[in-house]
Design a protein around this motif. Structure first.
Motif, short mmCIF file in Angstrom:
data_model
loop_
_atom_site.label_atom_id
_atom_site.label_comp_id
_atom_site.label_asym_id
_atom_site.label_seq_id
_atom_site.Cartn_x
_atom_site.Cartn_y
_atom_site.Cartn_z
N ARG A 72 39.32 44.51 46.23
CA ARG A 72 39.17 43.66 45.05
C ARG A 72 40.00 44.19 43.89
N GLY A 73 40.45 45.44 44.02
CA GLY A 73 41.33 46.00 43.00
C GLY A 73 42.58 45.17 42.80
N LEU A 74 43.06 44.52 43.87
CA LEU A 74 44.24 43.65 43.72
C LEU A 74 43.94 42.46 42.82
N LEU A 75 42.69 42.04 42.80
CA LEU A 75 42.30 40.94 41.92
C LEU A 75 42.23 41.42 40.47
N TYR A 76 41.69 42.61 40.26
CA TYR A 76 41.65 43.16 38.91
C TYR A 76 43.07 43.36 38.37
N HIS A 119 39.12 45.21 27.57
CA HIS A 119 38.41 44.02 28.07
C HIS A 119 37.86 44.36 29.45
N TRP A 120 36.56 44.35 29.58
CA TRP A 120 35.93 44.69 30.85
C TRP A 120 36.03 43.51 31.82
N LEU A 121 36.60 43.78 32.98
CA LEU A 121 36.68 42.77 34.04
C LEU A 121 35.44 42.82 34.92
N ALA A 122 34.86 44.00 35.04
CA ALA A 122 33.61 44.19 35.78
C ALA A 122 32.96 45.45 35.23
N PRO A 123 31.76 45.36 34.67
CA PRO A 123 31.13 46.54 34.09
C PRO A 123 31.04 47.69 35.08
N GLY A 124 31.48 48.86 34.64
CA GLY A 124 31.42 50.04 35.47
C GLY A 124 32.43 50.09 36.59
N GLU A 125 33.36 49.10 36.61
CA GLU A 125 34.28 49.02 37.74
C GLU A 125 35.73 48.78 37.35
N ALA A 126 35.98 47.91 36.38
CA ALA A 126 37.37 47.59 36.04
C ALA A 126 37.49 47.12 34.59
N PHE A 172 41.85 39.01 37.18
CA PHE A 172 40.62 38.33 37.55
C PHE A 172 39.42 39.17 37.13
N SER A 173 38.41 38.52 36.57
CA SER A 173 37.14 39.17 36.32
C SER A 173 36.23 38.98 37.54
N ALA A 174 35.22 39.82 37.65
CA ALA A 174 34.30 39.69 38.77
C ALA A 174 33.65 38.31 38.80
N SER A 175 33.45 37.73 37.63
CA SER A 175 32.86 36.39 37.57
C SER A 175 33.78 35.31 38.11
N ASP A 176 35.08 35.63 38.28
CA ASP A 176 36.05 34.68 38.82
C ASP A 176 36.09 34.71 40.35
N PHE A 177 35.48 35.71 40.97
CA PHE A 177 35.64 35.89 42.40
C PHE A 177 35.02 34.72 43.17
N ALA A 178 35.72 34.31 44.21
CA ALA A 178 35.23 33.25 45.09
C ALA A 178 34.40 33.87 46.21
N ALA A 179 33.44 33.11 46.69
CA ALA A 179 32.62 33.58 47.79
C ALA A 179 33.43 33.59 49.08
N PRO A 180 33.39 34.67 49.85
CA PRO A 180 34.14 34.70 51.11
C PRO A 180 33.54 33.75 52.13
N ARG A 181 34.33 33.38 53.11
CA ARG A 181 33.79 32.52 54.17
C ARG A 181 32.75 33.29 54.96
N THR A 182 31.77 32.58 55.45
CA THR A 182 30.66 33.23 56.17
C THR A 182 30.89 33.14 57.66
#
Length: 299
Positions: free
Chosen positions: A281-285, A37-44, A289-299
């Motif tokens: 982000r590896g800790l999220l994988y 199951h790909w969590l992020a294409p080419g990455e996890a 977590f899939s890349a589509s689950d990632f929250a936007a960081p504070r700006t």
């Protein structure tokens, strides 16, 4: 027990052929292996499996893929999502060592960096090494601290890691053997819920060469993990910890997911989970977590 093998790498560095090869290798050591199951294409990617000795399966996969720039980790599927994150700061959440940056302004970076490296490898007593290095900074203008803070660089993925875990309901703490001015600035910048670190003593506008006692080191990091879990009625298995140095090892070993991040050899070899090639982000994988689950960081 159902297990999951997670492969992750720098963006674009995880080839489909590598994932397919991992599936075939895993079949030699596991009773049942699921489709990846790909969590992020080419990455996890995740590969579910069942095995009597998942540790042996993991060791075999790591040995087979060690020449590739891919992180190979495995753990139980149950309880993957963690409710608490405790992160080291220097060389983990930020690039480099903040104390070494202070030493740069004192013109003694090489001398202090050599001591830092030995302490992080576990060759020196952390508390003694910290006192020695801070003592060498006596007389440095206190304004240097602000200059160093302005130059601190986040490790790629640090802000996404914290933002995503907080969005999922986790409590995030920055716990460092460094110093409170730096951890306070990084806490505010990244969005950690709290920070704990050592204090630098200042008098008449300059560093006195002493550090506040007691020193926050290996034992204090482990105690913080236990304290924060108890305060939230969480078992240690519900916590994730991440760090790179010898003073992080106790909390890495005690947590449900202790991750050695681009760590010193002794720390990397002792930790169950390790990340050498992916960013934070590896800790999220590792938590599914899939890349589509990632929250936007504070700006």
């Amino acid at each position: 027990m159902q297990q999951v093998l997670t492969l992750c790498a720098a963006p674009g560095a995880l080839a489909a052929d590598t994932v397919a090869a991992a599936v075939e290798l895993l079949k030699e050591h596991a009773g049942r292996v699921e489709e990846p199951h790909w969590l992020a294409p080419g990455e996890a990617a995740d590969i579910g499996f069942e095995a009597d000795r998942p540790d042996r399966a993991l060791a075999a996969l790591r040995a087979a893929l060690e020449s590739l720039p891919v992180d190979v980790n495995a753990g139980p599927t149950e309880g993957r999502r963690k409710r608490l994150l405790i992160a080291d700061m220097d060389s983990t959440i930020i690039v480099g060592e903040s104390l070494d940056e202070l030493a740069e302004h004192a013109g003694i970076r090489d001398r202090i960096a050599a001591i830092t490296a030995r302490a992080m490898r576990g060759e020196l007593d952390f508390e003694g090494a910290l006192r020695e290095r801070v003592g060498m900074l006596k007389g440095l203008p206190a304004t240097t601290i602000d200059t160093v803070i302005d130059g601190l660089q986040l490790t790629p993925g640090a802000d996404v890691l914290v933002a995503t875990m907080k969005a999922a309901g986790a409590y995030c703490a920055l716990v460092s053997g460094g110093f409170t001015p730096m951890t306070g600035a990084i806490r505010a910048r990244v969005g950690f819920d709290e920070d704990r670190a050592n204090t630098l003593t200042v008098a008449d506008g300059a560093l006195t060469g002493t550090v506040g006692e007691p020193i926050l080191g290996r034992d204090a990091k482990l105690a913080t993990l236990k304290e924060l879990c108890a305060a939230r009625n969480l078992p240690l298995g519900s916590a994730a910890t991440v760090g790179d140095g010898a003073n992080d090892l106790a909390m890495l070993e005690a947590a449900g997911m202790g991750v050695a991040f681009r760590a010193k050899p002794a720390v990397r070899d002792a930790a169950v989970f390790r990340i050498e090639h992916a960013d934070l982000r590896g800790l999220l994988y590792l938590q599914g977590f899939s890349a589509s689950d990632f929250a936007a960081p504070r700006t």
